[in-house]
Every structure is written in structure tokens, then in C-alpha cells.
Design a protein around this motif. Structure first.
Motif, PDB file in Angstrom:
ATOM      1  N   GLN A   1      37.697  85.983  73.180  1.00  0.00           N
ATOM      2  CA  GLN A   1      36.274  86.308  73.150  1.00  0.00           C
ATOM      3  C   GLN A   1      35.622  86.024  74.503  1.00  0.00           C
ATOM      4  N   SER A   2      35.989  84.902  75.104  1.00  0.00           N
ATOM      5  CA  SER A   2      35.431  84.552  76.403  1.00  0.00           C
ATOM      6  C   SER A   2      35.834  85.564  77.469  1.00  0.00           C
ATOM      7  N   LEU A   3      37.094  85.964  77.459  1.00  0.00           N
ATOM      8  CA  LEU A   3      37.558  86.947  78.439  1.00  0.00           C
ATOM      9  C   LEU A   3      36.907  88.302  78.215  1.00  0.00           C
ATOM     10  N   ARG A   4      36.712  88.663  76.954  1.00  0.00           N
ATOM     11  CA  ARG A   4      36.096  89.951  76.637  1.00  0.00           C
ATOM     12  C   ARG A   4      34.681  90.023  77.202  1.00  0.00           C
ATOM     13  N   LEU A   5      33.908  88.952  77.044  1.00  0.00           N
ATOM     14  CA  LEU A   5      32.540  88.921  77.576  1.00  0.00           C
ATOM     15  C   LEU A   5      32.538  88.959  79.099  1.00  0.00           C
ATOM     16  N   ALA A   6      33.461  88.227  79.708  1.00  0.00           N
ATOM     17  CA  ALA A   6      33.512  88.182  81.166  1.00  0.00           C
ATOM     18  C   ALA A   6      33.872  89.553  81.739  1.00  0.00           C
ATOM     19  N   VAL A   7      34.870  90.204  81.154  1.00  0.00           N
ATOM     20  CA  VAL A   7      35.266  91.523  81.647  1.00  0.00           C
ATOM     21  C   VAL A   7      34.140  92.522  81.458  1.00  0.00           C
ATOM     22  N   ALA A   8      33.438  92.440  80.333  1.00  0.00           N
ATOM     23  CA  ALA A   8      32.306  93.344  80.096  1.00  0.00           C
ATOM     24  C   ALA A   8      31.212  93.128  81.142  1.00  0.00           C
ATOM     25  N   GLU A   9      30.954  91.885  81.491  1.00  0.00           N
ATOM     26  CA  GLU A   9      29.936  91.589  82.506  1.00  0.00           C
ATOM     27  C   GLU A   9      30.326  92.177  83.861  1.00  0.00           C
ATOM     28  N   ILE A  10      31.580  92.049  84.217  1.00  0.00           N
ATOM     29  CA  ILE A  10      32.043  92.589  85.504  1.00  0.00           C
ATOM     30  C   ILE A  10      32.021  94.111  85.487  1.00  0.00           C
ATOM     31  N   ASP A  11      32.473  94.703  84.374  1.00  0.00           N
ATOM     32  CA  ASP A  11      32.473  96.168  84.278  1.00  0.00           C
ATOM     33  C   ASP A  11      31.069  96.739  84.336  1.00  0.00           C
TER      34      ASP A  11
END
Length: 576
Positions: free
Chosen positions: A198-208
């Protein structure tokens, strides 16, 4: 093998050098002469615990040194090199020096290859170089692992396919263990992995959402600096442009006009002088260059007119969005992009947990079934080898004055499979029929234990990697035919390895390839011992002393010569 042992101030030995060769070497001497100091010296060189009481009275320290000759690539050479040892290599082998000193205060120092090393290094090397049999705490096959390894070496000799089957089992065991550990980790860390995903999913979404481009932070910094100084840049470009092409610039002509005027002046006379003609051509090139620069400055000014405060605000907003990512994920935009790529791979792995768990469960189950089959094959091979080894060692024991003793090798199922199979291997000694078998070293005297180990070593000699064996007390409590059999078996063992034996029996000493005598000398207030390598006449005299206590007796010497001849004949007839 050991080429030479040097002893100084150890027990009653002031200074002695033993030059050894291949085959069987025996050490004899009167009681109290210091024969066991030879074994003590070897023990010190193998990392045994030091004892200040072994230092010769009045001496500051005792020392033992040994020179060993080893074949190229012997496994002990690598360990010695790791300890910093200097190893002298020559054609066909290598020479290694070991040394140990013991102070009168009990402090001990070890040297390997001329370099000081921890005593533990001597112990590690000793396990690969020398085996000592004498006291119960010197049993090489004391541990269950050592007994299993000895049985496996014997099995490999009688069953050529055994090493391959064991290696295949080990490879399968490692795969099964790795899969099982990974499966346990996946199941035990399920919640943590969900939170990580979940943490990685949010981080990748923020970068994208920001969609940073490679090198964008540096490029925007350059644009920001230009837009922040827009008026100064525009003014400088305009004034430079006017200086190049304006008809009047501060009351003077522009640069283009001046260059053109100079060119035309030279053109008027160029036909009369080649040097001025060349100068005119150069001025023409300068004119073209100034015109190009002026055109570029005009374009630059026009581009500045299209940019303004709005564009600067846009750039700063973009830099602000990138700065948020830099604070969280990297020191540059390129690092942020790299972090995001790694995070996507990890996220894919985490999201596939359920499928990976199912695959691992199938892998563990399939491997466990195959592992059980291979373990059963190893158990059958070990059981067969154990029966053969037990029979052969028990036969040897009967000839070594232990007629009722048997070696029992128990191969039992282990509580769980391990890297070496699913067997627990135990070497047990049954002193007589009806007695309960007991572990080696329990319920047997030192002499009996040495004979048991001699019987085992004789049977295992052809498959054993250790080059030197030392026996003490091997002939304790025996005589007559049993002593002859002990000597013959020591000679049999010496066909494969170097053997050093401390003995008081002439029947054993007669089988030696070389005979060493320890001689005690007593004087006013002191006792010392010397060590001598005996020639043929010396051997006869020493055997006569051992036989009758009368080394000068013609009868005793005749008996000694007969004993030597019988030993040589026995070795020749029986292949020892």
C-alpha cells in the motif's frame, strides 16, 4: 607427513630432534625417560591446551616445532595462507612450519609458517594433518558428525555411486529448505507485506502524477535563472544588436559599417598587393560573422518578448512539485525515477503473493516427497556399509586381544532430515556378548580405546584423507601374539599413512620402518633425556633391552634379531 619434530625444554627432554619418514616410526625407552613427551609435543602443535607443568624445571619456556611436507593443493595450505603463513613450495609439494611455545607462567604462543597465529589455527590445521589416539579426549571419531563422515567415506569406497547420490540429495535438500523458508516468510509477514504494498502504491502514484523527466530539475533551474533576469538580458541583447548593425551608435558608426568601410578601402588596392588582398578577404568573413551574430541577437530578443512573469511562475510551480519528490525519494530527479522503477518491481512481487504461496506450497510438497525417497536410498546404503564396516573392525578387534568385543554401528532415523540425510549414525563398543553397546570412549581403558581406534583406522586407512597418525598406549595390557598382531596392523596402516607409535613392546617395535629411542640421563641434581634414531645394530640392542632388560646379552640380541626377521617375514607374506 611430518618430516621433523624439534623439542626444547619439554618435560625431561632438554633438546631433541626427531627426523621422521614415511611408514611406521616407533618411539621406545625406559619408563620415565620421556617417551610421552613426544606425543605431548605433537599435541601442542595441534592446538592442545598448554600446561606450565610440562616446562622443564628451571627453563623459562618449552617449545615444539615441526616441519611438514604436503602435496600441492592440500586443503590445509589454504587455511595456513589465510592465517598469513609463508609456505615454501617446491617441485611436487609444499613445506609448512608449525611451532608452539609454552612459558613457565602458562602463557602460550603459536606460529604457522613463521607468522604468529592464534592457537585455534593450529587446532584447525591439526584436524586435517594429524590424528592422535591415546587418551579418551583425543578420539577423532568422538562426534556424531565425524562418525557419519567416516561411514560415508567407507560407503563411497564400496559403493561408487554413493557420493553422487549424497550430492544430489544435498542439492535437493537446499532447494527444499530455501522454498520452505521463503514460504514461511511469506505467510508470517503477510500483514507487513500488505502494508508495504500500500505504501509503495501511494508513492508510485505520487511520482506518476508529477511525471518527472530525466534531467528536468537541472534544465528548469537554467530556465528559472534566465526568466528571473529577463529585462537585463533583453537590454543587453538589444544594445549589442544596435552596436553591430545600427546606422548611428552613440555618434559613431556600427561595427558592421566600420568593417565594411575597411574592407572597401582594401579592395581598392588589393590588386597591387597579395597581403592586402588576404586582409580584405578576412574582413569579408568578419562581416559575415557579425551579420550572423546580429541575426541571432534579434531572434533571442524576440524569444524573450514571448516569455514573461507567467512563464516564470509556471517554471517555479513545476520546480516546487519536483522538490516535494526530491525530499522523499532522492537527491535528483534521476534518482527519483530510479526509485520509482525499483518500487514498481517490488510492488509487482508483493501483489503476486497469493500465486507465489501456491507455487511454493507445491514445490515444498514435491521436494519433500523426492527428498524422502533419496534419504531412504542413503539410509539403505549406510546400513549396508555399517554392517560391513562393523564386521571388519570387529574382526580386527579379535586379533588385538579383544576377542569378545564388537563394534556396533547404529544407523537410526533422525528426528528430521538434514543436509547429510535423515540418519543418526553412532559408533558403539560392545565389550562382550550380552553387554549393552556404549559410545566410544566410555567404559574402555586408554589402551583398549587405542586398540579400538587402531582397528577402525586400519579398516578406514585407504579412504582417510589425514596423512599422519600418532598412537600412544595402543599396546597397554597386551603381549605375546596380540602384541605381534598390533605391530602388524600398525604396519598395515602405515602402507597408506605416516604412523608414529609410542610403545614398550618389542613385538610392536620390530615392525617399524624406523626406530627412535628416548634415553634418560641422571646426574647430580638433574635428569634429562636424549632422542636417537637407531641404526640396525642399535635396533637389535634396544629390542634386547625391551625383551630381557639386558641389551648386551648375546642371547637377548639373538632373540631380537629373530624378532626383527619374523616381523619382516610377516609383513612380506601378509602384505603389511
Amino acid at each position: 607427513m611430518i618430516e621433523e619434530i624439534r623439542i626444547r625444554d619439554l618435560g625431561v627432554i632438554a633438546e631433541a630432534t626427531l627426523t621422521l619418514g614415511p611408514g611406521l616410526s616407533v618411539v621406545s625407552g625406559e619408563t620415565g625417560a620421556g617417551k610421552t613427551m613426544v606425543v605431548t609435543a605433537v599435541g601442542l602443535l595441534l592446538g592442545a591446551r598448554s600446561d606450565a607443568g610440562a616446562v622443564r624445571t628451571g627453563a623459562k619456556s618449552a617449545a615444539a616445532e615441526a616441519t611438514l611436507r604436503l602435496p600441492p593443493g592440500h586443503r590445509s595450505l589454504e587455511r595456513a595462507a589465510d592465517a598469513g603463513a609463508d609456505v615454501e613450495e617446491y617441485d611436487g609439494g609444499a613445506e609448512l612450519l608449525l611451532a608452539r611455545t609454552v612459558g613457565a607462567d602458562g602463557r602460550s604462543r603459536a606460529h604457522v609458517g613463521g607468522r604468529q597465529a592464534p592457537v585455534g589455527v593450529l587446532a584447525e590445521l591439526g584436524e586435517q594433518l594429524v590424528v592422535v589416539h591415546g587418551q579418551s579426549d583425543q578420539i577423532r571419531l568422538k562426534s556424531a558428525g565425524a562418525q557419519r563422515d567416516a561411514l560415508d567415506r567407507f560407503a563411497a569406497d564400496s559403493q561408487p555411486e554413493f557420493p553422487s547420490e549424497l550430492e544430489q540429495y544435498r542439492q535437493l535438500f537446499r532447494r527444499w529448505q530455501d522454498a520452505r523458508l521463503e514460504l514461511e516468510e511469506l505467510k508470517n509477514t503477510g500483514r507487513e507485506r500488505v502494508r508495504e504494498a500500500q505504501s509503495l502504491r501511494l508513492a508510485v502514484a505520487e511520482i506518476d502524477a508529477v511525471d518527472p523527466q530525466p534531467g528536468e530539475d537541472d534544465a528548469l533551474k537554467v530556465v528559472s535563472i534566465r526568466l528571473s533576469n529577463l529585462e537585463q538580458l533583453r537590454l543587453a541583447a538589444q544594445q549589442s544588436h544596435e552596436a553591430l548593425i545600427a546606422e548611428d551608435f552613440g555618434g559613431t558608426s556600427d561595427a558592421t559599417t566600420l568593417v565594411d568601410t575597411a574592407k572597401r578601402q582594401l579592395d581598392n588596392v588589393a590588386e597591387h598587393d597579395e597581403e592586402l588582398k588576404s586582409a580584405a578577404a578576412q574582413l569579408a568573413e568578419v562581416g559575415y560573422l557579425l551579420a550572423d551574430i546580429a541575426t541571432g541577437l534579434a531572434s533571442y530578443s524576440a524569444s524573450l518578448d514571448s516569455e514573461g512573469p507567467g512563464r516564470l511562475a509556471e517554471v517555479e510551480d513545476r520546480r516546487g512539485a519536483l522538490a516535494v519528490l526530491l525530499r522523499k525519494y532522492g537527491n535528483s530527479v534521476d534518482e527519483v525515477i530510479g526509485w520509482a522503477d525499483t518500487a514498481r518491481l517490488r510492488l509487482t512481487e508483493l501483489q503476486d503473493d497469493s500465486g507465489r504461496i501456491e507455487a511454493l506450497e507445491r514445490e515444498v510438497q514435491d521436494a519433500a516427497g523426492e527428498l524422502a525417497k533419496r534419504a531412504a536410498g542413503l539410509s539403505a546404503a549406510r546400513t549396508a556399509a555399517a554392517a560391513e564396516l562393523s564386521n571388519r573392525v570387529s574382526t580386527e578387534l579379535k586379533a588385538l586381544a579383544m576377542p569378545d568385543a564388537n563394534l556396533v554401528i547404529d544407523v537410526a532415523p533422525a528426528s528430521q532430515p538434514g543436509l547429510h540425510g535423515a540418519d543418526d549414525v553412532a559408533f558403539l563398543l560392545q565389550p562382550h556378548a550380552g553387554a549393552a553397546p556404549r559410545p566410544l570412549g566410555k567404559g574402555a581403558s586408554g589402551g583398549e580405546l587405542s586398540r579400538v581406534m587402531l582397528a577402525i583406522e586400519v579398516v578406514l586407512a585407504a579412504v582417510d584423507p589425514v596423512p599422519t597418525f600418532v598412537f600412544d598406549e595402543v599396546d597397554a595390557g597386551v603381549g605375546g601374539k596380540a602384541a605381534v598382531e598390533i605391530g602388524r596392523r600398525l604396519a598395515m596402516l602405515a602402507r597408506h599413512v605416516q604412523v608414529l607409535v609410542v610403545t614398550h613392546l618389542p613385538q610392536v617395535a620390530a615392525f617399524a620402518d624406523q626406530h627412535i629411542r628416548v634415553i634418560k640421563t641422571s646426574g647430580a641434581g638433574f635428569t634429562s633425556s636424549d632422542v636417537t634414531l637407531l641404526d640396525e645394530d642399535g635396533r637389535v640392542r634396544e629390542l634386547a633391552r625391551m625383551l630381557a632388560g639386558q641389551e648386551d646379552s648375546a642371547t637377548a640380541q639373538a632373540h631380537a634379531r629373530e624378532l626383527l626377521e619374523d616381523a619382516r617375514t610377516t609383513r612380506s607374506l601378509r602384505g603389511a
